[in-house]
Design a protein around this motif. Structure first.
Motif, PDB file in Angstrom:
ATOM      1  N   PRO A  59       0.825  -1.197   0.000  1.00 28.70           N
ATOM      2  CA  PRO A  59       0.000   0.000   0.000  1.00 28.70           C
ATOM      3  C   PRO A  59       0.870   1.262   0.000  1.00 28.70           C
ATOM      4  CG  PRO A  59      -0.268  -1.251   2.050  1.00 28.70           C
ATOM      5  CD  PRO A  59       0.800  -1.903   1.260  1.00 28.70           C
ATOM      6  N   THR A  60       0.554   2.194  -0.867  1.00 23.54           N
ATOM      7  CA  THR A  60       1.292   3.450  -0.905  1.00 23.54           C
ATOM      8  C   THR A  60       0.273   4.576  -0.900  1.00 23.54           C
ATOM      9  OG1 THR A  60       1.295   3.301  -3.276  1.00 23.54           O
ATOM     10  CG2 THR A  60       3.271   2.550  -2.164  1.00 23.54           C
ATOM     11  N   PRO A  61      -0.430   4.740   0.213  1.00 25.43           N
ATOM     12  CA  PRO A  61      -1.578   5.618   0.224  1.00 25.43           C
ATOM     13  C   PRO A  61      -1.257   7.038  -0.231  1.00 25.43           C
ATOM     14  CG  PRO A  61      -1.031   4.814   2.435  1.00 25.43           C
ATOM     15  CD  PRO A  61      -0.114   4.166   1.470  1.00 25.43           C
ATOM     16  N   ARG A  62      -0.198   7.626   0.307  1.00 26.69           N
ATOM     17  CA  ARG A  62       0.001   9.045   0.118  1.00 26.69           C
ATOM     18  C   ARG A  62       0.276   9.390  -1.334  1.00 26.69           C
ATOM     19  NH1 ARG A  62       0.539  13.660   2.716  1.00 26.69           N
ATOM     20  NH2 ARG A  62       2.304  14.916   2.101  1.00 26.69           N
ATOM     21  N   LYS A  63       1.255   8.678  -1.881  1.00 25.59           N
ATOM     22  CA  LYS A  63       1.633   8.990  -3.243  1.00 25.59           C
ATOM     23  C   LYS A  63       0.464   8.740  -4.183  1.00 25.59           C
ATOM     24  CE  LYS A  63       5.459   8.582  -6.340  1.00 25.59           C
ATOM     25  NZ  LYS A  63       6.606   7.809  -6.725  1.00 25.59           N
ATOM     26  N   ARG A  84      12.623  18.871   0.371  1.00 29.83           N
ATOM     27  CA  ARG A  84      12.244  18.170   1.600  1.00 29.83           C
ATOM     28  C   ARG A  84      12.334  19.113   2.795  1.00 29.83           C
ATOM     29  NH1 ARG A  84      11.873  14.810  -2.098  1.00 29.83           N
ATOM     30  NH2 ARG A  84      12.513  12.631  -1.987  1.00 29.83           N
ATOM     31  N   PHE A 142       9.282  21.320   3.179  1.00 27.84           N
ATOM     32  CA  PHE A 142       8.181  20.612   3.826  1.00 27.84           C
ATOM     33  C   PHE A 142       8.430  20.476   5.323  1.00 27.84           C
ATOM     34  CE2 PHE A 142       7.565  19.104  -0.545  1.00 27.84           C
ATOM     35  CZ  PHE A 142       6.199  19.256  -0.678  1.00 27.84           C
ATOM     36  N   ALA A 162       3.330  22.454   4.642  1.00 31.32           N
ATOM     37  CA  ALA A 162       3.791  21.076   4.532  1.00 31.32           C
ATOM     38  C   ALA A 162       3.015  20.213   3.539  1.00 31.32           C
ATOM     39  CB  ALA A 162       3.829  20.385   5.895  1.00 31.32           C
ATOM     40  N   ARG A 181      -7.720   9.724   7.195  1.00 28.26           N
ATOM     41  CA  ARG A 181      -7.488   9.454   8.611  1.00 28.26           C
ATOM     42  C   ARG A 181      -8.317   8.309   9.135  1.00 28.26           C
ATOM     43  NH1 ARG A 181      -7.980  15.160  10.676  1.00 28.26           N
ATOM     44  NH2 ARG A 181      -6.498  15.970   9.189  1.00 28.26           N
TER      45      ARG A 181
END
Ligand code: ATP
Ligand code: MG
Lengths: 325, 515
Positions: A12-16, A197, A200, A271, A325
């Motif tokens: 799982p790579t939720p963010r990307k 980076r 952020f 961010a 969330r």
């Protein structure tokens, strides 16, 4: 199809995944608007109009990219519109004084760097909130510009300079090429280099960043200098496009830039942000204005529609975040 | 029946029917209560009963679902499914207000108060005393001070909350909950940031509330506290409720085995190495919050700093690390006099600092775990202009694996981690930096027993590689068992130094308190 297989094989790579998805949704929205306007009007898909649209969007897009760097550090740059007007005066003034074109361009960009450094100085050394210091330069720069021009405008006679904005390259307006000239290094900077980076990290928790060895002050200088330099660059483009230097130009563009950035998924709390988001945001706004003009929508209504659209898009973005969330 | 005593302005609590629940009867029952965060099953269907007037401990590994359970009961998050009976009646517990109005309160693991308001304003937040629409600030400060004094907490009600230490803020949160007409009070790792003395104050408060008929739920990773306070204890493992025991019918070994499904012989893993070269020496170091501190750290040794909270240990560490300006004294790094005037300088010399507060100093909470872990080493990961993404990913994944950070991916935000797992990220940040001197400020706060043992083994591995460690802890057994040299701080000064096991617990404690 292939994207999905890659995703599932690496776990799982939720963010990307979600960030790409959001980018695609915006792109979808933009294409949808274009299709819609294609059906609704017969002048939208004319080469002339498309060039016009690309030119309109280009300047906001560049401002929005610079603005995004600042917003990622949890700051704000209200001065960008004033910097555009001011630098258009500077370049016109320098050219009128007989300064060679290349030197005038460099000097104008250098002024952008100085303005950004001044903002960062106010924030870092004097402890002023970004909102205040950039608001202060917003009004004073307009004032200085008006002083220089004595309240009027300076015309630019340099043909090479004014022809640039009307020129096309490979059939695409040169102004739009400038977006690419800015966006590619911006992308490398924000998403591929360590300084990105750091932006952020500073925006998320500057104390944690500092204790991790990040030079927080330098990062803030970097963000504001980039934003003002982008604005000075847009000042050059604008001066080239309208052929004059005028301190009252670009009124309210800072809000256009912030709106583009926010529509593009940037969080005003810092961010969160990207380079492609604000670009899409800027062209969505430009398309709405362009389309409204073509359909003869009253310009007062244009403003109302733009406002509502900002609420809707950012609201959906919020919903998506909460769902995470 | 023991009547509810007036603490602050406590309201009388009653069941829906109007009668208090008799002691020993179920007051709160959970049936198949369940919580999913997206694909993460934080709490698998749990069925548990809390009895009126008991102290019910909940233990379990990091990420076992303890805080999730508490957040469900206090209306902070919504449940995925299941039922909750309060005094025999089904309840929704949809909002914090609903929970509070029913008499359910909690002191959360991470203090959630307003740092810019005064202690008193925080204690009365949402429940202010008003007269004709105006706040009675003075009266509130006095009342708050009354409550704090009554509880035996030595804290000023007028101070700005943010100026207090985390431990003190935790006590304020406790006082806030205690005065809110509470019938059911939950503590989520309350002693994590407290010194022994402050913990004692807290235990007295808990016993007193219990004697007034309040039901207490107590979450902790410190089993000795569980045995000291609790009547019953429930164990969670991976979101599953694996059992509840009466305290008299169980022991530490059984609880640990239930918690982690294996046994641990030795928590405080200690290896002795021969001390090598002197890494750092401070002479009369003075700065904000500490004065005249002289100590040395050599390669291969752990130097422990013990003291009450506010004794100046963290300030000393921050001063040495270049975060605060030093006003006097000298620092020698490997025998050479150095001026450490920035964090970067400290890092370049080879000093790493894992700070005390993971929320304020340690983590960028709304950024991915991977970025947090790599933040100190992006310079090393840079090739030319850009970051080497493969190395970046590999480094993050290695720390996640080595420290057993419980996450599906390095791209998950740090804020989605349980408290203990966040702490592991703070430590993991520094392990790939290649530092010589590691300063760990409260490294095991909120970390479960199994992982604690892992972290201590990790210390040994660092020492073996020739590093030195400064270990700051308010938990005496930890510094006592691990330190080759133990320094005691009191009011910003170094007041005592001991070799490994050369002083007793009592002597060290007496020095720290100044008795
Ligand atoms: N906001 C969130 N989003 C996604 N997952 C979450 C979130 N909060 C917690 N989790 C996950 O739910 C699980 C249980 O977390 P919880 O905070 O209840 O653990 P805990 O038992 O309190 O641990 P600790 O002892 O470390 O405090 C963990 O796997 C955690 O990663
Ligand atoms: Mg927890």
């Amino acid at each position: 199809m292939s994207v999905e297989t890659v995703e599932s094989s690496t776990g799982p790579t939720p963010r990307k995944g979600i960030s790409i998805l959001f980018g695609l949704t915006l792109l979808g929205l933009l294409l949808f608007l274009w299709l819609l306007l294609g059906f609704a009007t017969n002048s939208f898909w004319t080469p002339n109009n498309i060039s016009n649209l690309l030119r309109q969007g280009a300047m906001t897009a560049i401002l929005a990219v610079g603005q995004t760097f600042v917003i990622i550090t949890a700051g704000i740059d209200l001065s960008v519109g004033a910097v555009v007007g001011f630098t258009s005066v500077i370049v016109a003034w320098l050219l009128a004084a007989g300064v060679p074109l290349w030197l005038a361009l460099i000097a104008t960009l250098a002024i952008g760097v100085l303005i950004g450094a001044f903002h960062a100085f106010g924030i870092v050394r004097m402890g002023l909130p970004p909102f205040i210091i950039t608001l202060a330069t917003l009004t004073s720069l307009r004032g200085i510009g008006l002083l220089i021009t004595n309240g009027s405008t300076i015309s630019i006679t340099n043909e090479a300079f004014t022809n640039f904005s009307r020129a096309d390259f490979l059939g695409v307006p040169s102004l739009f090429w400038m977006v690419i000239v800015v966006a590619v290094p911006a992308y490398v900077f924000l998403h591929l280099s360590r300084f990105g980076r750091y932006l952020f990290a500073v925006g998320s928790n500057s104390e944690a960043a500092r204790l991790s060895g990040v030079n927080v002050n330098r990062t803030i200088y970097l963000a504001y200098i980039l934003s003002s330099t982008c604005a000075a660059f847009v000042g050059l483009l604008l001066a080239s496009r309208i052929g004059i230097g005028n301190a009252t130009q670009a009124e309210g563009w800072e809000l256009q830039a912030i709106a583009s950035s926010v529509i593009g998924g940037t969080s005003l709390f810092g961010a969160v942000g990207s380079v492609h988001g604000p670009l899409l945001g800027a062209f969505i706004l430009a398309t709405i204005n362009n389309g409204a003009n073509l359909m003869n929508v009253n310009s007062f209504w244009q403003r109302i529609i733009t406002g509502l659209l900002i609420i809707v898009i950012v609201y959906f973005d919020q919903l998506r975040r909460r769902g995470e969330r | 029946m023991i009547g509810l005593q007036e603490v602050g302005h406590r309201h009388e609590q009653r069941t829906p029917a109007g009668h208090p629940v008799p002691k020993g009867e179920p007051i709160l029952e959970l049936y198949s209560l369940r919580k999913n965060y997206g694909a993460v099953e934080a709490l698998k269907p749990a069925t548990m009963t809390f009895l009126s007037g008991e102290v019910h401990a909940i233990v379990g590994e990091n990420g076992a679902g303890k805080s999730t359970l508490i957040k469900l009961l206090t209306g902070v998050i919504a449940r995925t499914s299941g039922d909750v009976l309060w005094c025999g009646e089904p309840v929704q517990l949809a909002t914090p207000n609903e929970a509070i109005s029913r008499g359910i309160n909690a002191v959360h693991q991470e203090v959630v108060l307003c740092p810019h308001l005064s202690v008193a304003a925080n204690m009365f937040l949402g429940d202010e005393m008003n007269r004709r629409g105006l706040m009675r600030k003075r009266a509130m400060t006095d009342a708050a001070q009354g409550v704090l004094d009554d509880l035996g907490f030595n804290l000023p009600a007028g101070a700005v909350l943010g100026s207090l230490t985390i431990g003190q803020q935790q006590l304020v949160a406790t006082a806030r909950a205690a005065m809110r007409g509470t019938q059911f009070l939950i503590f989520d790792e309350p002693t994590a940031y407290l010194t022994r003395q402050e913990s004692e104050q807290l235990f007295r408060l808990i016993r007193r509330l219990q004697s007034e008929g309040v039901t207490i739920v107590y979450i902790s990773h410190r089993l000795e506290e569980v045995f000291e306070l609790a009547d019953r204890v429930s164990v969670l493992r991976d979101g599953t409720h694996v059992g509840t025991r009466a305290i008299g019918e169980t022991n530490e070994a059984e609880l640990i085995a239930l918690m982690i499904n294996r046994t641990i012989e030795q928590i405080y893993h200690k290896e002795h190495f021969t001390a090598g070269e002197t890494l750092v020496e401070t002479r009369g170091l003075t700065g904000p919050g500490f004065a005249d501190v002289s100590l040395t750290v050599r390669a291969g040794e752990i130097v422990g700093l013990y003291g009450l909270i506010g004794a100046g240990r963290s300030e000393f560490a921050l001063g040495l690390y270049g975060r605060h300006r030093l006003s006097a004294g000298e620092v020698f790094w490997q025998g050479r006099k150095v001026e450490i005037d920035s964090e970067r300088k400290a890092m370049e010399l080879g000093i790493a600092l894992a700070p005390e507060s993971r929320r304020d100093q340690g983590l960028c909470l709304n950024l991915p775990i991977g970025l947090n872990i790599n933040l100190p080493v992006f310079r090393k990961l840079t090739r030319g202009l850009t970051i080497n993404r493969a190395e970046e990913a590999a480094n993050a994944d290695r720390q996640i694996r080595d420290l057993k950070i419980k996450t599906p991916s390095r791209r998950v935000l740090a804020s989605a981690m349980s408290g203990g797992n966040q702490q592991k990220i703070v430590i993991g940040k520094w392990l790939s930096h290649g530092a010589k001197l590691f300063i760990f400020d409260e490294p095991t706060v909120g970390v479960d027993v199994g992982t604690k043992a892992e972290i201590y083994r990790l210390f040994a591995r660092l020492l073996e590689k020739g590093a030195g460690i400064i270990l700051i802890s308010s938990y005496l057994p930890e510094v006592y068992e691990l330190s080759d040299r133990l320094h005691v701080f009191r009011q910003g000064r170094l007041v005592g130094s001991h070799g490994y096991h050369t002083a007793s617990h009592e002597e060290v404690l007496a020095q720290a308190i100044g008795a």
